[in-house]
Design a protein around this motif. Structure first.
Motif, PDB file in Angstrom:
ATOM      1  N   UNK A   1      -6.753  23.989  34.685  1.00  0.00           N
ATOM      2  CA  UNK A   1      -5.807  23.734  34.227  1.00  0.00           C
ATOM      3  C   UNK A   1      -4.385  24.662  34.840  1.00  0.00           C
ATOM      4  N   UNK A   2      -4.963  25.392  35.653  1.00  0.00           N
ATOM      5  CA  UNK A   2      -3.935  25.959  36.857  1.00  0.00           C
ATOM      6  C   UNK A   2      -4.276  26.115  38.361  1.00  0.00           C
TER       7      UNK A   2
ATOM      8  N   UNK B   1      -2.105  19.961  26.238  1.00  0.00           N
ATOM      9  CA  UNK B   1      -3.158  19.746  25.043  1.00  0.00           C
ATOM     10  C   UNK B   1      -4.587  20.392  25.420  1.00  0.00           C
ATOM     11  N   UNK B   2      -4.861  19.690  26.295  1.00  0.00           N
ATOM     12  CA  UNK B   2      -6.699  19.682  26.941  1.00  0.00           C
ATOM     13  C   UNK B   2      -6.663  21.831  26.444  1.00  0.00           C
ATOM     14  N   UNK B   3      -5.857  22.383  26.421  1.00  0.00           N
ATOM     15  CA  UNK B   3      -6.335  23.486  26.112  1.00  0.00           C
ATOM     16  C   UNK B   3      -6.100  24.092  25.115  1.00  0.00           C
ATOM     17  N   UNK B   4      -5.630  23.729  24.752  1.00  0.00           N
ATOM     18  CA  UNK B   4      -5.575  24.266  22.809  1.00  0.00           C
ATOM     19  C   UNK B   4      -6.453  22.791  22.493  1.00  0.00           C
ATOM     20  N   UNK B   5      -6.709  21.752  22.703  1.00  0.00           N
ATOM     21  CA  UNK B   5      -7.699  21.487  22.090  1.00  0.00           C
ATOM     22  C   UNK B   5      -9.260  21.739  22.521  1.00  0.00           C
ATOM     23  N   UNK B   6      -9.393  22.534  23.076  1.00  0.00           N
ATOM     24  CA  UNK B   6     -11.053  23.547  23.671  1.00  0.00           C
ATOM     25  C   UNK B   6     -11.074  24.494  22.918  1.00  0.00           C
ATOM     26  N   UNK B   7      -9.727  25.404  22.764  1.00  0.00           N
ATOM     27  CA  UNK B   7     -10.146  26.607  21.757  1.00  0.00           C
ATOM     28  C   UNK B   7      -9.782  25.702  19.988  1.00  0.00           C
TER      29      UNK B   7
ATOM     30  N   UNK C   1      -7.297  32.068  23.283  1.00  0.00           N
ATOM     31  CA  UNK C   1      -7.596  30.598  24.449  1.00  0.00           C
ATOM     32  C   UNK C   1      -6.712  29.466  23.734  1.00  0.00           C
ATOM     33  N   UNK C   2      -6.171  29.450  23.082  1.00  0.00           N
ATOM     34  CA  UNK C   2      -5.336  28.019  22.983  1.00  0.00           C
ATOM     35  C   UNK C   2      -3.490  28.784  23.234  1.00  0.00           C
ATOM     36  N   UNK C   3      -3.420  29.543  23.122  1.00  0.00           N
ATOM     37  CA  UNK C   3      -2.363  30.530  23.180  1.00  0.00           C
ATOM     38  C   UNK C   3      -2.651  31.443  24.741  1.00  0.00           C
ATOM     39  N   UNK C   4      -3.838  30.782  25.784  1.00  0.00           N
ATOM     40  CA  UNK C   4      -3.897  31.206  26.807  1.00  0.00           C
ATOM     41  C   UNK C   4      -2.687  30.531  28.062  1.00  0.00           C
ATOM     42  N   UNK C   5      -1.723  30.963  28.668  1.00  0.00           N
ATOM     43  CA  UNK C   5      -0.842  30.761  29.319  1.00  0.00           C
ATOM     44  C   UNK C   5      -0.728  30.663  30.892  1.00  0.00           C
ATOM     45  N   UNK C   6      -2.041  31.706  31.322  1.00  0.00           N
ATOM     46  CA  UNK C   6      -2.091  31.766  32.511  1.00  0.00           C
ATOM     47  C   UNK C   6      -3.706  32.090  33.067  1.00  0.00           C
ATOM     48  N   UNK C   7      -3.905  31.842  33.933  1.00  0.00           N
ATOM     49  CA  UNK C   7      -5.705  32.038  34.341  1.00  0.00           C
ATOM     50  C   UNK C   7      -6.033  33.169  33.376  1.00  0.00           C
TER      51      UNK C   7
ATOM     52  N   UNK D   1      -6.635  33.190  30.253  1.00  0.00           N
ATOM     53  CA  UNK D   1      -7.964  32.394  30.341  1.00  0.00           C
ATOM     54  C   UNK D   1      -9.172  33.119  30.140  1.00  0.00           C
ATOM     55  N   UNK D   2      -9.330  33.787  31.261  1.00  0.00           N
ATOM     56  CA  UNK D   2     -10.183  34.802  31.921  1.00  0.00           C
ATOM     57  C   UNK D   2     -11.033  35.922  30.322  1.00  0.00           C
ATOM     58  N   UNK D   3      -9.496  35.835  30.710  1.00  0.00           N
ATOM     59  CA  UNK D   3      -9.741  37.178  29.075  1.00  0.00           C
ATOM     60  C   UNK D   3     -10.505  36.494  27.675  1.00  0.00           C
ATOM     61  N   UNK D   4      -9.940  35.308  27.156  1.00  0.00           N
ATOM     62  CA  UNK D   4     -10.438  33.709  26.372  1.00  0.00           C
ATOM     63  C   UNK D   4     -12.046  34.451  26.615  1.00  0.00           C
ATOM     64  N   UNK D   5     -12.240  33.796  27.253  1.00  0.00           N
ATOM     65  CA  UNK D   5     -13.315  33.042  28.048  1.00  0.00           C
ATOM     66  C   UNK D   5     -14.437  34.734  27.737  1.00  0.00           C
ATOM     67  N   UNK D   6     -14.084  35.372  28.270  1.00  0.00           N
ATOM     68  CA  UNK D   6     -14.796  37.776  28.096  1.00  0.00           C
ATOM     69  C   UNK D   6     -15.450  37.358  26.343  1.00  0.00           C
TER      70      UNK D   6
END
Length: 428
Positions: free
Chosen positions: A43-44, A168-174, A96-102, A105-110
């Motif tokens: 993604x990044x 689109x990929x990140x939003x669909x994943x969330x 995760x849907x609103x994660x604009x940087x890695x 993303x790490x925080x959402x995955x946590x």
């Protein structure tokens, strides 16, 4: 535990179906969340050090969630624990849907992985206590197939990530996470608390209320003529914990290194295809679980451990061939994942059934924390390995599992073939 025995001897009821669906969706979501991390690397643009961190991230927060939720499920109950983890799923999915940087993303995955660790551990604990004795092994093993099915779902997300925009990929994943949580809530609303846990906690009146609500009069039967408790040989807790930890370590590290680490580190362009092939092969192999109540758990654990050790050895020995003949690589990957699935569904079933009810959550968690945690340093150690060194390490990892499975074959006891959970846990 007379009330729990009554419930264990029931034929399959609609309540069992709802419970199976709830557990299956939970495992599907756990497997899906676990595999998001390597996909997120696309993604990044991120430094190599952060890429390795993201690959280790699932294991780190998974074991933290396991360690926290294991004792919680013993203290407050299995079903109530699920509502905490589902709430965290919602929070993590939205973030995760609103994660604009890695970093986000790490925080959402946590958050998601912390919840996933607790979810899977509680499923492994509760499922043994809910399903009928005659279907317990089959149900447990078939549930494990939904983790393999998650790899198939992940392959679709991987293809999407490679062929669409990051947004689109990140939003669909969330969004997939949030939709799945809704299905989880609906299914879990229709399943009971663990009757065995309630009775162990001295809440017999509540246990009877749960039986009346979810099973009706069917559970008010005598078990005296239906089941006979078979005394197994005494095996110390430390030996059970050692065996389950080592076989689980081999499976977690061996499967993770080949499927989730090998792809992004060595074959990044094949990532979606490896997920797809591994997932389909594992899912197909998992249908052996339909015979779970007729198979010996001891022998299946030993046979699958031996098989995966041999095929990994073959993969290592034929590196000069399959690196040039891609068809051979895919053939070996298919065989490997089929046998790995047999090993996985066997060791994960064993890992949750050996403990007394009052401590099943924390002792299952202990084996999972130690086994998965041991994978993290291996990931960093192997990050600069050649393919030859990488596969050789896998051979050694699976050898550890084979030694543990052999020890259980010799000194352990039978927990499959229709054995009661009371017998498997040593409580009978």
């Amino acid at each position: 535990m007379e009330v729990a025995k009554n419930v264990e001897e029931l034929s399959w009821q609609r309540t069992h179906t709802y419970s199976f669906i709830a557990f299956a969706i939970g495992l599907l979501l756990e497997g899906y969340i676990f595999g998001i991390a390597p996909i997120a690397t696309s993604w990044y643009t991120i430094p190599k050090s952060i890429e390795i961190l993201i690959l280790a991230w699932p294991y780190l927060w998974l074991i933290i969630g396991i360690a926290v939720y294991g004792p919680i499920s013993d203290a407050i109950g299995r079903k109530r624990t699920f509502y905490y983890s589902m709430t965290m799923y919602v929070i993590g999915g939205i973030l995760l849907i609103f994660s604009i940087n890695y970093a986000l993303v790490l925080t959402a995955l946590t958050i998601l992985l912390f919840a996933a660790g607790g979810e899977m551990n509680t499923i492994m604990v509760m499922a043994h206590e809910v399903f009928p004795r005659k279907s317990r092994s089959k149900s447990m093993m078939m549930l494990m197939d939904f983790v393999a099915l998650a790899s198939v779902l992940l392959s679709a997300v991987s293809f999407l990530s490679f062929s669409s925009t990051t947004l689109f990929s990140r939003e669909m994943t969330g969004i997939i996470v949030l939709i799945t949580v809704l299905a989880l809530f609906l299914a879990r609303y229709k399943m009971p608390e663990s009757i065995r846990w309630l009775e162990k906690k001295g809440k017999k009146d509540e246990a009877l209320q749960q039986i009346q609500k979810y099973f009706g009069q069917e559970a008010n039967v005598s078990v005296a003529s239906k089941s006979v408790d078979i005394k197994q040989k005494a095996v110390p807790i430390w030996f059970k914990e050692l065996v389950t930890t080592l076989v689980a370590f081999a499976n977690a590290a061996g499967y993770g290194l080949l499927t989730y680490a090998l792809a992004p580190l060595y074959f990044p362009n094949l990532l979606p295809y490896i997920f797809l092939i591994a997932g389909v092969a594992g899912f197909a192999g998992g249908f052996l679980g339909l015979a779970g109540d007729r198979l010996s758990r001891k022998w299946l654990l030993f046979g699958s451990s031996l098989g995966v050790f041999i095929i990994t050895l073959v993969i290592w020995a034929t590196i000069p061939v399959w690196t040039k003949v891609l068809a051979l690589f895919w053939g070996l990957l298919i065989i490997l994942n089929v046998i790995v699935q047999w090993d996985y569904m066997t060791e994960d079933t064993l890992k949750g059934e050996l403990w007394p009810t009052g401590h099943r959550g924390k002792l299952t968690a202990l084996a999972r924390v130690l086994s998965i945690g041991a994978y993290i340093p291996l990931l960093y150690i192997s990050s600069n390995f050649t393919i030859n060194q990488f596969i050789l390490m896998n051979v050694l990892v699976w050898l550890v599992g084979l030694v543990a499975a052999t020890a259980w074959l010799i000194w352990g006891y039978e927990t499959g073939k229709g054995v009661s959970i009371g017998v498997a846990s040593g409580e009978a």
